[in-house]
Design a protein around this motif. Structure first.
Motif, PDB file in Angstrom:
ATOM      1  N   THR A 149      65.026  53.588  48.626  1.00 44.48           N
ATOM      2  CA  THR A 149      65.560  54.696  49.636  1.00 44.48           C
ATOM      3  C   THR A 149      64.876  56.119  48.955  1.00 44.48           C
ATOM      4  O   THR A 149      64.499  56.956  49.930  1.00 44.48           O
ATOM      5  N   ARG A 180      67.391  53.092  57.615  1.00 46.55           N
ATOM      6  CA  ARG A 180      68.198  53.288  56.172  1.00 46.55           C
ATOM      7  C   ARG A 180      69.668  53.400  56.598  1.00 46.55           C
ATOM      8  O   ARG A 180      70.591  52.820  55.839  1.00 46.55           O
ATOM      9  N   LEU A 228      60.607  48.727  55.907  1.00 44.16           N
ATOM     10  CA  LEU A 228      61.966  48.654  55.291  1.00 44.16           C
ATOM     11  C   LEU A 228      62.870  47.624  56.023  1.00 44.16           C
ATOM     12  O   LEU A 228      63.584  47.051  55.541  1.00 44.16           O
ATOM     13  N   ARG A 234      76.692  56.514  50.469  1.00 46.45           N
ATOM     14  CA  ARG A 234      75.095  56.237  50.646  1.00 46.45           C
ATOM     15  C   ARG A 234      74.336  57.465  50.033  1.00 46.45           C
ATOM     16  O   ARG A 234      74.834  58.744  50.108  1.00 46.45           O
TER      17      ARG A 234
END
Length: 424
Positions: A94, A24, A127, A36
């Protein structure tokens, strides 16, 4: 649970958080600091939090893990709301990943470590494949998507409804086994088909052949031969692609035997494995000798979608016919009848014969005789593919393909003879 084991489990929870957080963090590396939703440290802390609450569960019961999960969910909901207002980004990837990391952290302490670790790795892998997965979806046609969904529905629901008992002569027609075979073969074929449709000739004839071996080595041979007919200069790379498809087809036979007749695997692996090795070595040699940069233009056509309902049901019908044919020929002619059925089947399809013989071994057929029957089928099919390269392609293509297939038959036959049981 000892202190050392608890520390190991907490370490796993932390490692899962770090792994997913690393992905991520890399994904959002272009964003400014603080923009973020979460990065490496946050994910690591959430994973460790899940592990700690899991470790305290024997004392607190399910209350503490449940409350911690609700707290994390609430924080993520607030963060998502602010992000949505500020940037209009409605993505939840996320946030879902963070909830999963918390749950896996708790499972690291409360459950089995190996499946939990595997789930964490799969999470990070999924991901990281975002752009590739989106690209695959963009290239998938509506017909292909419809076929996948139809067969998935029929497989999941249909398998549960199919009676698991034999019908017909000798009880050889088991609806559950027949449909399970359809699902396995169609699934293998669809993997190759998707690879070809997504990459096509842009990947080069060699990779097209490797993927085509999963879909249908005979159809791949015909498709590449037609390309050579239109563009004779592509014969060297087309030959490498055809032989690559044949090598994968040999390995596919072993995969089907492993699923439907593991008792036959020890007897069949040496001859068919050698055939695959010879074909792969020839593929490498032809590829190295071919002109650099040789590629076909456009898509390689001629390979049908194996998950179309008609194609799947058609294979089921072929399999049922082969099962009945092998049954009657074995009754009438003994082992020689099985060999005759194998030779006839090899003219068109090897999968159905492989599955039917695999199911016979251990009950009505010795492993060696089963290996001989499948060897006959793959040998006949190899000669057919060599002939296709001659007549549908060109003499130059055929002279590269057919001798290699003949060599695979000789090498496989020698290995089969070495494994023959001693005569009394």
């Amino acid at each position: 649970m000892t202190d050392m084991e608890l520390l190991q489990r907490l370490g796993l929870a932390l490692a899962i958080g770090l792994l997913v957080g690393l992905e991520r963090g890399w994904h959002g590396r272009a964003e400014r600091e603080g923009a973020r939703v979460a990065g490496v440290r946050t994910f690591a802390l959430v994973g460790l939090l899940g592990g700690v609450t899991g470790g305290l569960a024997p004392v607190s019961g399910a209350v503490l893990p449940g409350a911690a999960l609700l707290a994390v969910s609430g924080l993520l909901a607030v963060s998502y709301w602010f992000t949505l207002r500020a940037e209009g980004d409605a993505g939840l990837t996320t946030e879902i990943a963070m909830l999963l990391v918390f749950v896996l952290g708790a499972a690291s302490v409360l459950g089995e470590m190996a499946p939990t670790a595997a789930a964490g790795v799969l999470c990070a892998l999924l991901l990281s494949l975002k752009s590739r997965l989106h690209g695959w979806v963009a290239h998938m046609g509506s017909g292909e998507l419809s076929a996948v969904l139809k067969l998935a529905l029929i497989s999941v629901v249909g398998l549960q409804l199919m009676p698991d008992q034999g019908y017909g002569p000798g009880g050889v027609l088991n609806p559950y086994d027949l449909w399970w075979a359809v699902v396995v073969v169609a699934g293998l074929s669809f993997l190759g088909y998707v690879a070809i449709r997504l990459g096509g000739a842009k990947l080069g004839m060699l990779l097209t052949g490797l993927c085509g071996g999963l879909a249908s080595s005979t159809s791949t041979t015909l498709a590449l031969s037609r390309v050579v007919r239109a563009q004779p200069g592509l014969a060297p790379m087309a030959a490498a692609g055809i032989l690559a498809a044949g090598a994968v087809a040999f390995l596919r036979v072993l995969a089907l035997v492993a699923v439907f007749g593991p008792a036959l695997l020890n007897q069949l692996t040496p001859p068919v494995g050698v055939m695959a090795a010879v074909a792969l070595l020839a593929t490498v040699a032809l590829s190295l000798r071919a002109r650099a940069g040789t590629e076909a233009a456009g898509q390689v056509e001629g390979i049908a979608n194996p998950l179309e309902l008609g194609a799947a049901l058609g294979f089921g019908g072929v399999l049922a016919a082969v099962l009945l044919g092998v049954h009657y020929l074995r009754l009438w002619l003994g082992v020689e009848g099985v060999y005759a059925a194998a030779a006839l089947s090899g003219l068109t399809d090897v999968d159905a014969l492989t599955i039917s013989v695999s199911r016979l071994v251990g009950r009505d057929l010795a492993a060696f005789h089963g290996a001989v029957a499948i060897f006959i089928a793959v040998s006949v099919n190899s000669v057919v593919k060599g002939a296709i390269s001659f007549f549908a392609g060109s003499r130059a293509l055929g002279l590269r393909v057919l001798p290699v297939y003949l060599l695979t038959i000789v090498a496989g036959g020698a290995m089969l003879a070495l494994g023959a049981p001693a005569q009394p």
